[in-house]
Design an enzyme around this catalytic site. Sequence first.
Site, PDB file in Angstrom:
ATOM      1  N   ASP A  66       0.822  -1.207   0.000  1.00  0.00           N
ATOM      2  CA  ASP A  66       0.000   0.000   0.000  1.00  0.00           C
ATOM      3  C   ASP A  66       0.863   1.269   0.000  1.00  0.00           C
ATOM      4  OD1 ASP A  66      -2.204  -1.591  -0.005  1.00  0.00           O
ATOM      5  OD2 ASP A  66      -2.916  -1.045   1.989  1.00  0.00           O
ATOM      6  N   GLY A  67       1.997   1.211   0.691  1.00  0.00           N
ATOM      7  CA  GLY A  67       2.890   2.371   0.719  1.00  0.00           C
ATOM      8  C   GLY A  67       3.413   2.735  -0.659  1.00  0.00           C
ATOM      9  N   ASN A 140      -5.061   8.467   1.857  1.00  0.00           N
ATOM     10  CA  ASN A 140      -5.399   7.732   3.081  1.00  0.00           C
ATOM     11  C   ASN A 140      -5.758   8.662   4.245  1.00  0.00           C
ATOM     12  OD1 ASN A 140      -5.419   5.059   2.419  1.00  0.00           O
ATOM     13  ND2 ASN A 140      -3.501   4.539   3.444  1.00  0.00           N
ATOM     14  N   ASP A 141      -4.756   9.377   4.756  1.00  0.00           N
ATOM     15  CA  ASP A 141      -5.024  10.156   5.959  1.00  0.00           C
ATOM     16  C   ASP A 141      -4.042  11.287   6.192  1.00  0.00           C
ATOM     17  OD1 ASP A 141      -2.741   8.749   6.921  1.00  0.00           O
ATOM     18  OD2 ASP A 141      -4.009   7.176   7.722  1.00  0.00           O
ATOM     19  N   ASP A 170      -2.803  12.301  22.114  1.00  0.00           N
ATOM     20  CA  ASP A 170      -1.604  12.111  21.291  1.00  0.00           C
ATOM     21  C   ASP A 170      -1.733  12.696  19.896  1.00  0.00           C
ATOM     22  OD1 ASP A 170      -0.455  10.873  23.388  1.00  0.00           O
ATOM     23  OD2 ASP A 170      -0.418   8.856  22.540  1.00  0.00           O
ATOM     24  N   ALA A 182      -6.745   2.083   7.473  1.00  0.00           N
ATOM     25  CA  ALA A 182      -5.317   2.253   7.764  1.00  0.00           C
ATOM     26  C   ALA A 182      -5.139   2.614   9.235  1.00  0.00           C
ATOM     27  CB  ALA A 182      -4.727   3.312   6.823  1.00  0.00           C
ATOM     28  N   TYR A 183      -4.382   3.665   9.539  1.00  0.00           N
ATOM     29  CA  TYR A 183      -4.088   4.040  10.920  1.00  0.00           C
ATOM     30  C   TYR A 183      -5.360   4.281  11.725  1.00  0.00           C
ATOM     31  CZ  TYR A 183      -1.559   6.604  14.656  1.00  0.00           C
ATOM     32  OH  TYR A 183      -1.035   7.038  15.843  1.00  0.00           O
ATOM     33  N   SER A 186      -6.826   1.250  13.560  1.00  0.00           N
ATOM     34  CA  SER A 186      -6.138   0.833  14.781  1.00  0.00           C
ATOM     35  C   SER A 186      -6.396   1.799  15.933  1.00  0.00           C
ATOM     36  CB  SER A 186      -4.630   0.710  14.530  1.00  0.00           C
ATOM     37  OG  SER A 186      -4.059   1.957  14.219  1.00  0.00           O
ATOM     38  N   GLN A 240       3.961   9.511   4.619  1.00  0.00           N
ATOM     39  CA  GLN A 240       5.172   9.662   3.808  1.00  0.00           C
ATOM     40  C   GLN A 240       5.755  11.070   3.808  1.00  0.00           C
ATOM     41  OE1 GLN A 240       4.343   8.056  -0.099  1.00  0.00           O
ATOM     42  NE2 GLN A 240       4.281   5.973   0.681  1.00  0.00           N
TER      43      GLN A 240
END
Length: 285
Positions: A66-67, A140-141, A170, A182-183, A186, A240
């Site tokens: 995905d990256g 993505n984000d 955070d 994605a992130y 989680s 990235q």
Amino acid sequence: MKRIGLVANLEKPRALLLAKKLLRRLKGRPVLLEEELGVQLHATRNIHPLSELARKVDLIIVLGGDGTVLRVVRHIHPVETKLLPINLGRLGFLTSLSPQDMDASLGLMLRGKFEVSRRKTLEVEIRRAGSRKIKHVVLNDVVISRKAFSRAAEMDLRVNGEFLNSYFGDGMIISTPTGSTAYALSAGGPIIAPDSDVFAVTPICPHTLSNRSVVVNDRSVVELRPMSATEGLVVTIDGQVLVELQKKDVILVRRSKYQVKLVTLPAHSYFDILRRKLKWSGMSH
């Protein structure tokens, strides 16, 4: 597909081998290579930088995870060339096709038996003192987070100019439907089908347990203002690109007109991918 581009993440052990296999399979068709791959294959022609490659081909085959897809999207913007990702990574929500499926999938694609999933993107704008603006397109984000060992972040969130809440924790994730797996996933965010006209705002480890993800219409403008010292805060684009925040920076996120066109095959629906990747085992009736 008259002209095809080929991009590979050469840090993946099988990438070069699969690239050679693909070139044999596509023999007789015009195939253009990204520069780095062309060097590794000792090619003497049809080698182009990624941004130029996208303007010359009808489809780019992406070998990687995905990256790698996110890197390709970042470099080809604003060109909306179709992408066919083949997964050499781990989870792979964007790269749903496996190397084992490559031959059969390529055959279907070359015969025109494919669909195009149009993925929405966001535009993030960082407004800085002196009227300087930093802009990026996001598949993505967008993540606003604190550096290691820095203090917890406090930030105010506004939607279309209306104050929603102050968050202490955070950081914050603003994700597209594509980035919801994605992130944000989680961090406890919702899974959003990719054709949904929304995006999600998800706090990272909030210090107030009542703080939860908020899903907003993608015609909204989300504004984040860090209220604590910004020296320890960074904005990360698709995992990235990293921008260190400065005092009084304001982050604005809105839907972009740019779309990412992912080639999919009829047998690989989004919900099928979701079941397989998340190992859901419920029985259909």
